[in-house]
Design a protein around this motif. Structure first.
Motif, mmCIF file in Angstrom:
data_model
loop_
_atom_site.group_PDB
_atom_site.id
_atom_site.type_symbol
_atom_site.label_atom_id
_atom_site.label_comp_id
_atom_site.label_asym_id
_atom_site.label_seq_id
_atom_site.Cartn_x
_atom_site.Cartn_y
_atom_site.Cartn_z
ATOM 1 N N THR A 1 42.797 39.952 42.184
ATOM 2 C CA THR A 1 42.350 39.892 40.795
ATOM 3 C C THR A 1 42.001 41.265 40.213
ATOM 4 O O THR A 1 42.570 41.655 39.184
ATOM 5 N N PRO A 2 41.101 42.038 40.818
ATOM 6 C CA PRO A 2 40.786 43.351 40.240
ATOM 7 C C PRO A 2 41.997 44.291 40.227
ATOM 8 O O PRO A 2 42.160 45.083 39.301
ATOM 9 N N LEU A 3 42.856 44.189 41.238
ATOM 10 C CA LEU A 3 44.053 45.038 41.286
ATOM 11 C C LEU A 3 44.977 44.767 40.101
ATOM 12 O O LEU A 3 45.533 45.700 39.504
ATOM 13 N N ALA B 1 50.208 37.431 32.213
ATOM 14 C CA ALA B 1 50.130 36.138 32.890
ATOM 15 C C ALA B 1 50.264 36.420 34.383
ATOM 16 O O ALA B 1 50.927 37.381 34.785
ATOM 17 N N TRP B 2 49.632 35.594 35.185
ATOM 18 C CA TRP B 2 49.696 35.743 36.637
ATOM 19 C C TRP B 2 50.022 34.375 37.214
ATOM 20 O O TRP B 2 49.337 33.390 36.942
ATOM 21 N N THR C 1 41.674 30.650 41.142
ATOM 22 C CA THR C 1 40.555 29.721 40.972
ATOM 23 C C THR C 1 39.806 30.035 39.678
ATOM 24 O O THR C 1 40.096 31.022 38.999
ATOM 25 N N GLY C 2 38.817 29.229 39.402
ATOM 26 C CA GLY C 2 37.953 29.462 38.252
ATOM 27 C C GLY C 2 37.224 30.795 38.338
ATOM 28 O O GLY C 2 36.955 31.425 37.310
ATOM 29 N N ALA C 3 36.897 31.236 39.551
ATOM 30 C CA ALA C 3 36.229 32.538 39.713
ATOM 31 C C ALA C 3 37.134 33.663 39.210
ATOM 32 O O ALA C 3 36.659 34.602 38.564
ATOM 33 N N VAL D 1 38.403 37.754 35.113
ATOM 34 C CA VAL D 1 39.383 38.376 34.217
ATOM 35 C C VAL D 1 38.892 38.300 32.776
ATOM 36 O O VAL D 1 38.978 39.279 32.029
ATOM 37 N N ALA D 2 38.346 37.171 32.367
ATOM 38 C CA ALA D 2 37.839 37.027 30.996
ATOM 39 C C ALA D 2 36.744 38.056 30.704
ATOM 40 O O ALA D 2 36.654 38.564 29.580
ATOM 41 N N ALA D 3 35.944 38.375 31.711
ATOM 42 C CA ALA D 3 34.849 39.331 31.521
ATOM 43 C C ALA D 3 35.297 40.788 31.634
ATOM 44 O O ALA D 3 34.590 41.677 31.167
ATOM 45 N N HIS D 4 36.459 41.044 32.236
ATOM 46 C CA HIS D 4 36.864 42.425 32.524
ATOM 47 C C HIS D 4 38.175 42.871 31.889
ATOM 48 O O HIS D 4 38.592 44.005 32.084
#
Length: 167
Positions: free
Chosen positions: A106-108, A119-120, A126-128, A133-136
């Motif tokens: 995710t961070p990568l 899009a991924w 997952t929801g996490a 992603v929504a926050a960053h």
């Protein structure tokens, strides 16, 4: 859309393009792919659906490998799909998932996107991951989980196409 603002589509291989696991029941209806040549390596490559390549290439986005296959995706999977060499996210072997259930990719992917919409497609989202992603990430995103036992389906392609064209 111009090429500079086209969304990215990060593609995982195992699960979305190579279905696996107990839910996999064989070729999808209407698809007939020849298995890889004897000695061609991974026997799971016979599960790749060649018709997925043109469908992916027709989407209004820039395709990027986001898989532990790394450059091998260009050498092995892309030819089965009829795709050209694609950019590859450098994904180191994971030690473990990030804290809080965040997937290690995710961070990568957020860093690699560098502010572009993306899009991924992966079987481990997952929801996490969606919350992180929504926050960053300031641009629009679609984190689309694919059933690893089925791989990409008509519904998955429809969801991707709708999201990409809505931008």
């Amino acid at each position: 859309m111009t090429d500079s603002v086209r969304p990215l589509l990060f593609l995982d291989v195992d699960g979305p393009l190579i279905p696996f696991g107990p839910a996999w029941t064989g070729r999808r209806p209407g698809r007939a792919a020849a298995p890889p040549a004897p000695g061609a390596g991974n026997p799971l490559l016979a599960r790749v659906e060649p018709a997925d390549g043109p469908r992916l290439a027709a989407l209004p986005c820039d395709l990027v490998w986001a898989t532990t296959w790394q450059a091998d995706a260009n050498e092995t999977v892309a030819p089965l799909l009829g795709l050209p060499d694609l950019p590859v996210v450098d994904i180191p072997e994971p030690d473990a998932d990030e804290p809080g259930g965040l997937h290690w990719k995710t961070p990568l992917l957020v860093d690699w996107a560098a502010g572009r919409p993306f899009a991924w497609v992966d079987d481990e989202i997952t929801g996490a991951d969606r919350a992180w992603v929504a926050a960053h990430h300031p641009e629009r995103t679609l984190l689309h989980r694919v059933d690893p036992g089925r791989g990409l389906t008509e519904a998955d392609f429809a969801a991707l196409d709708a999201w990409l064209r809505a931008g």
